[in-house]
Design a protein around this motif. Structure first.
Motif, PDB file in Angstrom:
ATOM      1  N   GLU A   2       0.841  -1.201   0.000  1.00 51.95           N
ATOM      2  CA  GLU A   2       0.000   0.000   0.000  1.00 51.95           C
ATOM      3  C   GLU A   2       0.873   1.248   0.000  1.00 51.95           C
ATOM      4  N   LYS A   4       0.704   5.752  -0.451  1.00 53.33           N
ATOM      5  CA  LYS A   4      -0.166   6.924  -0.538  1.00 53.33           C
ATOM      6  C   LYS A   4       0.668   8.197  -0.645  1.00 53.33           C
ATOM      7  N   GLN A 221      -3.940   7.051  -3.411  1.00 48.26           N
ATOM      8  CA  GLN A 221      -3.638   5.856  -2.625  1.00 48.26           C
ATOM      9  C   GLN A 221      -3.692   4.613  -3.508  1.00 48.26           C
ATOM     10  N   PHE A 223      -3.610   0.530  -3.329  1.00 50.74           N
ATOM     11  CA  PHE A 223      -3.835  -0.532  -2.353  1.00 50.74           C
ATOM     12  C   PHE A 223      -3.130  -1.832  -2.781  1.00 50.74           C
ATOM     13  N   SER A 227      -4.303  -4.848   1.918  1.00 48.59           N
ATOM     14  CA  SER A 227      -5.257  -3.786   2.264  1.00 48.59           C
ATOM     15  C   SER A 227      -6.633  -4.377   2.578  1.00 48.59           C
ATOM     16  N   ASN A 231     -10.342  -0.180   4.818  1.00 50.03           N
ATOM     17  CA  ASN A 231      -9.359   0.843   4.434  1.00 50.03           C
ATOM     18  C   ASN A 231      -9.712   1.472   3.095  1.00 50.03           C
ATOM     19  N   MET A 232     -10.096   0.649   2.152  1.00 49.06           N
ATOM     20  CA  MET A 232     -10.439   1.129   0.815  1.00 49.06           C
ATOM     21  C   MET A 232     -11.671   2.023   0.853  1.00 49.06           C
ATOM     22  N   SER A 235     -10.891   5.370   2.405  1.00 56.61           N
ATOM     23  CA  SER A 235     -10.150   6.216   1.478  1.00 56.61           C
ATOM     24  C   SER A 235     -11.085   6.846   0.450  1.00 56.61           C
TER      25      SER A 235
END
Length: 330
Positions: A2, A4, A221, A223, A227, A231-232, A235
């Protein structure tokens, strides 16, 4: 894996204000409202800029003028229609122009062309009152022109008029910039200790405050297999974006480290390590870019802003460790 990144674009929240202009507008509710999103500022210096050879073209109902700067051989020639849709005036209005002169000796001028003008206001002459529309200093006119806010014709090397020697970088995250700078000790020190760039000029007409806000904070970001769905989703909803105040705090440190201004006591030499910046957000890349056509000069070099989608020179922090200034390539 991951990854970002956070790409930040800084732009002027309002035109540069001289210390003199700040002193007479610091309680202006309209300017304070215009600066509501600006929490970063630079105190800098440049030679005095004035309107010269000012006259009125009655045929086109326009103000004709030149913009001059001490120590600058370039001249900007301009034509500003007195009817401006941006300030709610129309073809049936009668517009008057009120001039502010740089010194009292110039106030005795009573015929066109006029010289040594610090600024001017457009006023709508109504039957029972005069309605103020807008005030322009040379820098405010330039900024409104390059942002496309006004109808105006300008010819000349305007970038040579937007070069600033940086003295101090500051933040105002818990109060407005106007309130922050009222009684500001460092501003007073700069006014007291810095010599004028040109002879017979007051430092108050050369020292300027440049207020900045963010035009964009773009987070990207990527992934990896590890991930999580949570989290996805977070985001995509923007829930894991840092607060704007935190980004301003980080930006202040980045600019100070890059330019090492003379009047900043804390130079953040250990940045990007910090307690209140973005260090603990663990970005792979953070960048700060100016998207106005200004040049910020400091002892070791300069940072150029640029009127492009991506801006000009970029301060880039990689892997929470590497720090560099990357020059914009035309």
């Amino acid at each position: 894996m991951e990854r970002k990144s956070l790409l930040n674009q800084l732009e002027l929240g309002y035109a540069p204000l001289t210390a003199y202009e700040f002193a007479i507008t610091k309680n202006d509710i309209f300017i304070e409202r215009a600066l509501k999103n600006a929490s970063l500022y630079i105190i800098a210096q440049r030679p005095v800029i004035t309107f010269e050879n000012v006259s009125v073209d009655e045929n086109s109902y326009s103000l004709i003028f030149e913009i001059h700067q001490k120590e600058n051989s370039n001249i900007i020639k301009g034509k500003l229609p007195l009817i401006q849709k941006a300030v709610d005036s129309n073809d049936n209005d009668t517009i008057a122009v009120a001039f502010n002169y740089l010194d009292k000796k110039s106030e005795t001028q009573n015929s066109f062309p006029l010289y040594n003008i610090h600024g001017f206001s457009l006023v709508n002459v109504l039957e029972n009152e005069n309605k103020f529309l807008i005030w322009f200093s040379p820098e405010k006119l330039l900024q409104n022109w390059w942002k496309g806010n006004i109808e105006c014709e300008l010819y000349g090397d305007f970038r040579s008029f937007t070069i600033y020697k940086v003295h101090y970088v500051g933040k105002a995250t818990r109060q407005s910039i106007l309130k922050r700078l009222t009684g500001h000790n460092t501003l007073q020190d700069i006014l007291s200790l810095e010599s004028p760039v040109t002879e017979k000029q007051l430092p108050a007409n050369e020292i300027v405050i440049l207020p900045f806000e963010f035009k964009d904070n773009l987070q990207f970001q990527v992934f990896g297999k590890e991930s999580t769905i949570e989290n996805m989703v977070s985001s995509l909803k923007g829930e894991n974006y840092p607060k704007q105040e935190k980004v301003f705090l980080d930006a202040e440190k980045a600019l100070i480290k890059a330019m090492q201004p003379q009047y900043n006591k804390e130079l953040f030499k250990s940045y990007p390590i910090s307690k209140d910046g973005l260090y603990n957000d663990n970005y792979d890349t953070i960048s700060y870019t100016f998207i106005d056509p200004i040049t910020l000069k400091y002892s070791e070099g300069e940072i150029l802003g640029c009127l492009t989608n991506i801006g000009g020179d970029s301060i880039i922090i990689s892997n929470n460790k590497d720090f560099k200034l990357v020059k914009h390539q035309e």
